[in-house]
Design a protein around this motif. Structure first.
Motif, short mmCIF file in Angstrom:
data_model
loop_
_atom_site.label_atom_id
_atom_site.label_comp_id
_atom_site.label_asym_id
_atom_site.label_seq_id
_atom_site.Cartn_x
_atom_site.Cartn_y
_atom_site.Cartn_z
N ASN A 166 0.82 -1.23 0.00
CA ASN A 166 0.00 0.00 0.00
C ASN A 166 0.85 1.28 0.00
O ASN A 166 0.42 2.32 0.50
CB ASN A 166 -0.95 0.01 1.21
N VAL A 167 2.04 1.19 -0.57
CA VAL A 167 2.95 2.33 -0.67
C VAL A 167 3.01 2.81 -2.11
O VAL A 167 3.13 2.01 -3.04
CB VAL A 167 4.36 1.95 -0.17
N ALA A 168 2.93 4.14 -2.31
CA ALA A 168 3.09 4.71 -3.64
C ALA A 168 4.58 4.74 -4.00
O ALA A 168 5.44 4.92 -3.12
CB ALA A 168 2.52 6.12 -3.70
N LEU A 169 4.88 4.55 -5.27
CA LEU A 169 6.29 4.47 -5.68
C LEU A 169 7.04 5.76 -5.37
O LEU A 169 8.25 5.74 -5.14
CB LEU A 169 6.38 4.15 -7.17
N ALA A 170 6.35 6.88 -5.35
CA ALA A 170 7.00 8.15 -5.03
C ALA A 170 7.58 8.16 -3.61
O ALA A 170 8.49 8.93 -3.31
CB ALA A 170 6.01 9.30 -5.20
N GLU A 171 7.05 7.30 -2.75
CA GLU A 171 7.51 7.23 -1.36
C GLU A 171 8.56 6.16 -1.15
O GLU A 171 9.06 5.98 -0.03
CB GLU A 171 6.31 6.94 -0.43
N LEU A 172 8.92 5.45 -2.21
CA LEU A 172 9.81 4.29 -2.07
C LEU A 172 11.18 4.67 -1.54
O LEU A 172 11.75 3.99 -0.68
CB LEU A 172 9.92 3.58 -3.43
N ARG A 173 11.72 5.77 -2.04
CA ARG A 173 13.08 6.18 -1.65
C ARG A 173 13.19 6.37 -0.14
O ARG A 173 14.22 6.04 0.47
CB ARG A 173 13.44 7.47 -2.40
#
Length: 452
Positions: A166-173
């Motif tokens: 449930n994490v957006a890729l923009a928050e992956l870093r």
């Protein structure tokens, strides 16, 4: 390109499908009329029935006008004779032979010019190499290496308790705390090229581009605990087990091989004095329990039966074996395979076909051809490495100013010994190598093909 494929078995049929789809003129030779009929019905190819090592059959197949011959029958000796005969009939012909017997390895290398071989493929040895790489990083389902080992595309599964769920890729870093790029996501059997607002869900399989030096950091920050593999149980004593055990011994990892054929056990004892050879049938649960299979750091199922490999892998997963690797000869129904706890799934024929397709593309376009080609996302995407040369467009321009074709992603750039994960401000220069991921629907033969 005129291509002859000798042998219409598993590897031959997969190559027929891939190469005919790419627009090549393919002629298939096989002694079995039934399998040839199937190829004619499914693909736009010419079929010739007969012995592929026969001069008359090769002439009938048009060997004098062919540019490449791929010998992939089930017999090494036939493949060798086929290539030797074909090369004698056409000195300009490129030949690729599938050779599986370990006894021929050194001999083939020294005599490749005499046999007229351009390339030798050993599916079992390639599979063993891939399995050894997976054992070094137990958290990944698959690893593909680029830029002389400095960049990798790794496959991960998003499980229910994963930090990625449930994490957006923009928050992956912010989670992995190192520079990565998700180049493809497999969800419900379909591959997607995700953007920053793409939200990961349980069950997704993601393909992440990262620098090799950051792989440990990636796993650590995802909470995937890894420990050095010290003991591996290999189920089945075939050629892959032999090659893998030899590699593991050099790496200081102990290998146990369970094989039900007593004569083969004796052979393995002589060939692998450093390995533990157990005579037994892995289909019997009592044996698995008595040999404490669940206590191994990793279990690899390598029998010739897909069903048995899957059952034993499921048993190992249920006993919480830290790493499970499953060899499958057929991976057609990926939705079923993905629903099972089989760990990393490996298909030797897919590895072989990827290497041969790369060779074919290099033949087609000697200048600017891909340095390496890897099929990812269950064949729905390709990752390719190219060298930027004097003919490459857009050198020196930031990527944010370059229009790429739809479903094409430039994921990394290597400047000499320095490699970076690509972003909008990145730029490549002549002499750099770049890694590109495409959806696989359009064939990319050279770097300029990616530009709109």
């Amino acid at each position: 390109m005129n291509i002859i494929i000798a042998g219409d078995g598993k590897v031959g049929s997969m190559l027929t499908r891939q190469l005919s789809a790419e627009g090549h003129d393919v002629t298939v030779i096989d002694s079995n009329a039934r399998v040839l009929q199937s190829s004619v019905e499914h693909y736009d190819v010419i079929c010739v029935q007969g012995n592929c090592a026969s001069m008359d059959v090769l002439l009938q197949a048009g060997v004098r006008d062919a540019e490449l011959l791929i010998a992939a029958t089930s017999q090494d000796e036939v493949n060798l004779l086929c290539c030797t005969t074909a090369h004698a009939l056409n000195r300009k012909l490129h030949t690729i032979a599938r050779i599986r017997n370990p006894e021929y390895t050194e001999q083939i290398y020294r005599m490749r010019d005499i046999f007229g071989l351009s390339m030798v493929i050993n599916p079992e040895n390639q599979a063993a190499t891939e399995i050894e790489r997976l054992l070094k990083y137990p958290g990944f389902l698959r690893r593909d290496t680029f830029a002389k080992g400095r960049t990798e595309i790794v496959e991960l599964r998003v499980d229910a308790g994963s930090k990625l769920c449930n994490v957006a890729l923009a928050e992956l870093r912010s989670i992995v705390k190192c520079q990565v790029l998700v180049c493809a996501v497999l969800r419900d059997g379909s591959a997607a090229a995700p953007k920053g607002d793409f939200v990961l869900r349980e069950g997704d399989r993601i393909f992440v581009t990262a620098l090799s030096q950051n792989l440990t950091t990636l796993l650590k920050n995802l909470g995937i605990l890894t420990r050095r593999v010290r003991s591996v149980t290999l189920c089945g004593g075939g050629k892959i087990s032999y090659y893998l055990a030899k590699r593991l011994e050099k790496s200081g990892i102990s290998a146990r091989i369970i094989e039900k054929d007593f004569a083969r056990c004796q052979e393995l004892c002589a060939l692998l004095p450093g390995a533990e050879i157990i005579h037994g049938d892995i289909s019997e649960q009592d044996l698995l329990e008595s040999e404490h299979v669940s206590q191994a750091d990793a279990l690899v199922t390598l029998t010739g039966l897909d069903e048995l490999n899957m059952i034993v892998s499921l048993y190992a997963a249920s006993r919480n074996v830290p790493q499970v690797i499953t060899k499958l000869g057929h991976t057609g129904n990926r939705s079923v395979i993905d629903s099972l706890s089989l760990g990393s799934v490996l298909c030797p024929r897919e590895l072989v076909c990827s290497n041969i397709v790369r060779y074919v593309r290099a033949m087609e376009n000697q200048t600017g051809a891909a340095i390496s080609v890897h099929t990812i996302a269950d064949g729905q995407a390709e990752a390719m490495e190219f060298l930027a040369d004097e003919t490459t467009r857009n050198c020196g321009r930031p990527l944010k100013e370059i229009r790429l074709k739809p479903n094409v992603l430039l994921v990394s750039i290597s400047h000499g010994a320095s490699t970076e994960i690509a972003n909008g401000d990145s730029a490549f220069q002549q002499g750099d190598t770049v890694v590109v991921v495409t959806n696989g629907r359009e064939v990319i033969r050279q770097l300029n093909d990616i530009f709109a």
